[in-house]
Scaffold this active site. Structure first.
Site: not given
Length: 388
Positions: A135, A189, A192, A195, A199, A215, A241, A244, A248
């Site tokens: 990433d 999703c 829904c 999340c 949050c 965040c 964190c 979320c 789910c």
């Protein structure tokens, strides 16, 4: 057996949990959202800074043909009980075990080494080229993974796989070898929004993007004073964190222990908070150096430990917290310690008011002075209520 089939078979032998093949065509679908994120100031600053290079693989790789995307599932539950000996913090699940960047790079490099052995001749082997990324690379990992058929991007911006939910690490290999590509996974999703609702800082925008600066995961990684609105919401989590993810529906009951390197050690991922305040650099590296959550150094973790101690109401830590406020050379630690005293010192408000007043007289840093003054105001209110 085709080369693609051989790679898939080898990926399973290497312990790669999912693999897919995506076209290296530009990610035009990301252009509007990436530019909007930047224009609205919603970027964290940790992502790759050149938007064009995130959209066009050819900007950083000559003649890209295919992107091979991989996913490794990580555990969500610790096998040993968490001791109740004293107040502890917590690292979010994505930081458990050995730093996932190292684990993914290992798998990607081994996969590349295997592919190179499959060349028909020296000329072909020399012609083939590969660029592994985790990433920290240019590409948007979740967009590559969705295109490669690994899963879909949920409302929280994470990749959600059918088998493992969103508890997966992602990596990819850009290559100039052309493969048959897999089918992208459609959005799953539905209506829904759990999340988004869960949050605590309203960071999620509901369309797969977020205001990254709101965040809590980002806030725990900053090095300056954490804005007060986030401190209580952080609870006892000292890094990251995963709220979320925990709410789910796709993650219900998901807990995989496929990779020994990812197994958490209780004292590392549920650390005692008080000892974190005075740990040396050597102790920091020994206890946390292997975690992905250590990449920003010990100062953010010590700041977060001070906040966590206040949030869990550990008054027994006040002597250690006061030592930080009085003696630490780092303004962020002194200021956060003063704030924590303001939250915890209400049972002996007069004592802590006097000590804070003494600290205020000697303090020279503006941000620390402000925190001390606010702590004094808070404790003064408590003292007046007691007097009445």
């Amino acid at each position: 057996m085709s080369l693609k089939q051989k790679i898939i078979e080898e990926s399973q032998r290497l312990g790669i949990d999912k693999i897919g093949f995506a076209s290296a065509e530009p990610f035009y679908e990301l252009e509007d959202s990436l530019n909007e994120q930047r224009e609205r100031g919603f970027n964290s600053g940790f992502e790759h800074q050149v938007v064009e290079e995130r959209i066009y693989p050819e900007k950083t790789f000559e003649n890209p043909q295919t992107i091979i995307s991989i996913a490794l599932a990580y555990p969500t539950k610790i096998s040993e009980p968490v001791p109740k000996d004293e107040k502890r913090g917590m690292f979010a699940r994505a930081s458990w075990g050995i730093d996932y960047h190292d684990i993914l790079r290992d798998r990607l490099n081994k996969l590349i080494a295997f592919i190179q052995t499959q060349a028909n001749n020296i000329e072909e082997k020399e012609h083939w080229r590969f660029a592994p990324q985790v990433d920290t690379g240019e590409l948007v990992d979740v967009a590559v993974a969705q295109r490669a058929g690994l899963g879909f991007i949920g409302r929280n911006g994470l990749l959600i796989t059918e088998e493992f939910g969103s508890f997966v690490y992602l990596g990819e290999i850009v290559t100039n070898i052309q493969f048959e590509v897999d089918e992208p996974v459609p959005f799953g999703c539905g209506d829904c929004t759990r999340c988004v609702t869960a949050c605590p800082t309203q960071a999620l925008l509901g369309n797969g993007s977020m205001n990254a600066k709101r965040c809590l995961s980002y806030q725990t990684q900053t090095k300056g004073m954490m804005p007060e609105e986030y401190r209580k919401k952080m609870r006892n989590v000292v890094y990251g964190c995963d709220i979320c993810q925990l709410v789910c529906p796709y993650n219900k009951g998901k807990d995989f222990h496929f990779h020994e390197e990812m197994e958490p050690e209780v004292d590392s991922v549920y650390p005692k908070l008080k000892p974190m305040l005075s740990m040396s650099n050597k102790e920091f590296k020994a206890n946390f150096g292997h975690l992905a959550g250590a990449w920003r150094g010990k100062k953010p973790l010590q700041r977060n430990a001070l906040i966590a101690l206040a949030n869990v109401g550990d008054r027994s830590a006040l002597p250690e917290i006061y030592t930080c406020a009085k003696e630490d050379v780092r303004p962020v630690i002194r200021g956060t310690a003063a704030w924590a005293i303001g939250k915890l010192g209400n049972k002996e408000a007069d004592k802590w008011l006097q000590l804070l007043t003494e600290l205020l007289a000697k303090e020279t840093e503006a941000e620390v002075i402000e925190e001390i003054q606010q702590a004094i105001v808070q404790l003064s209110k408590k003292e007046r209520r007691v007097t009445k």
